[in-house]
Design a protein around this motif. Structure first.
Motif, mmCIF file in Angstrom:
data_model
loop_
_atom_site.group_PDB
_atom_site.id
_atom_site.type_symbol
_atom_site.label_atom_id
_atom_site.label_comp_id
_atom_site.label_asym_id
_atom_site.label_seq_id
_atom_site.Cartn_x
_atom_site.Cartn_y
_atom_site.Cartn_z
ATOM 1 N N HIS A 22 70.787 39.559 69.081
ATOM 2 C CA HIS A 22 70.963 39.431 67.515
ATOM 3 C C HIS A 22 71.569 37.984 67.366
ATOM 4 O O HIS A 22 72.541 37.607 68.170
ATOM 5 C CB HIS A 22 71.820 40.751 67.438
ATOM 6 C CG HIS A 22 71.328 41.868 67.096
ATOM 7 N ND1 HIS A 22 70.259 42.082 66.413
ATOM 8 C CD2 HIS A 22 71.660 43.067 67.808
ATOM 9 C CE1 HIS A 22 69.988 43.355 66.599
ATOM 10 N NE2 HIS A 22 70.724 44.096 67.383
ATOM 11 N N THR A 23 71.295 37.499 66.195
ATOM 12 C CA THR A 23 71.902 36.336 66.027
ATOM 13 C C THR A 23 73.496 36.693 65.596
ATOM 14 O O THR A 23 73.535 37.670 65.068
ATOM 15 C CB THR A 23 71.122 35.696 64.878
ATOM 16 O OG1 THR A 23 71.407 36.386 63.509
ATOM 17 C CG2 THR A 23 69.834 35.131 65.215
ATOM 18 N N PRO A 24 74.149 35.676 65.524
ATOM 19 C CA PRO A 24 75.649 35.898 65.111
ATOM 20 C C PRO A 24 75.682 36.557 63.528
ATOM 21 O O PRO A 24 76.443 37.477 63.175
ATOM 22 C CB PRO A 24 76.197 34.418 64.823
ATOM 23 C CG PRO A 24 75.593 33.766 66.045
ATOM 24 C CD PRO A 24 74.322 34.302 66.043
ATOM 25 N N GLU A 25 74.873 36.016 62.458
ATOM 26 C CA GLU A 25 74.862 36.573 61.308
ATOM 27 C C GLU A 25 74.036 37.997 61.091
ATOM 28 O O GLU A 25 74.880 38.716 60.606
ATOM 29 C CB GLU A 25 73.629 35.765 60.445
ATOM 30 C CG GLU A 25 73.982 34.296 60.322
ATOM 31 C CD GLU A 25 73.534 33.120 61.470
ATOM 32 O OE1 GLU A 25 72.797 33.988 62.208
ATOM 33 O OE2 GLU A 25 74.097 32.196 61.550
ATOM 34 N N THR A 26 73.400 38.426 62.175
ATOM 35 C CA THR A 26 72.965 39.876 61.919
ATOM 36 C C THR A 26 74.119 40.698 62.731
ATOM 37 O O THR A 26 74.231 41.631 62.230
ATOM 38 C CB THR A 26 71.753 39.971 63.236
ATOM 39 O OG1 THR A 26 70.834 39.015 62.525
ATOM 40 C CG2 THR A 26 71.242 41.306 63.139
ATOM 41 N N SER A 31 78.368 44.675 61.692
ATOM 42 C CA SER A 31 79.851 44.761 61.726
ATOM 43 C C SER A 31 80.336 45.338 60.055
ATOM 44 O O SER A 31 80.872 46.337 60.119
ATOM 45 C CB SER A 31 80.575 43.769 62.386
ATOM 46 O OG SER A 31 81.769 43.908 61.945
ATOM 47 N N ASN A 32 79.800 44.602 59.415
ATOM 48 C CA ASN A 32 80.224 44.829 58.003
ATOM 49 C C ASN A 32 79.759 45.990 57.431
ATOM 50 O O ASN A 32 80.519 46.670 56.735
ATOM 51 C CB ASN A 32 79.807 43.775 56.818
ATOM 52 C CG ASN A 32 80.420 42.238 57.041
ATOM 53 O OD1 ASN A 32 81.709 42.406 57.727
ATOM 54 N ND2 ASN A 32 80.156 41.291 56.894
#
Length: 68
Positions: A22-26, A31-32
């Protein structure tokens, strides 16, 4: 199950994320969404569920939250 060269080459074929990450954005989106989900559960427990049944102690709230 026997581990053969052919079976090792095919491992992960049914998983579309095999060999990827996963990318950091994903990761942030996941998480959110989990945080929002657990906050909604906590809010429901705090406002309604446990109080309706008469037991509103912190231990019973934690137990109910852990079961969800």
């Amino acid at each position: 199950m026997n581990t053969t060269k052919h079976s090792m080459e095919k491992s992960g074929n049914l998983n579309p994320m095999w060999g990827r990450k996963h990318t950091p954005e994903t990761k942030e989106k996941i998480s959110n969404s989990q945080k929002a989900r657990y906050n909604a559960i906590r809010k429901a427990i705090k406002e309604q569920s446990i109080i309706d049944y008469g037991d509103d102690s912190p231990e019973s709230r934690k137990a109910a939250l852990s079961h969800l």
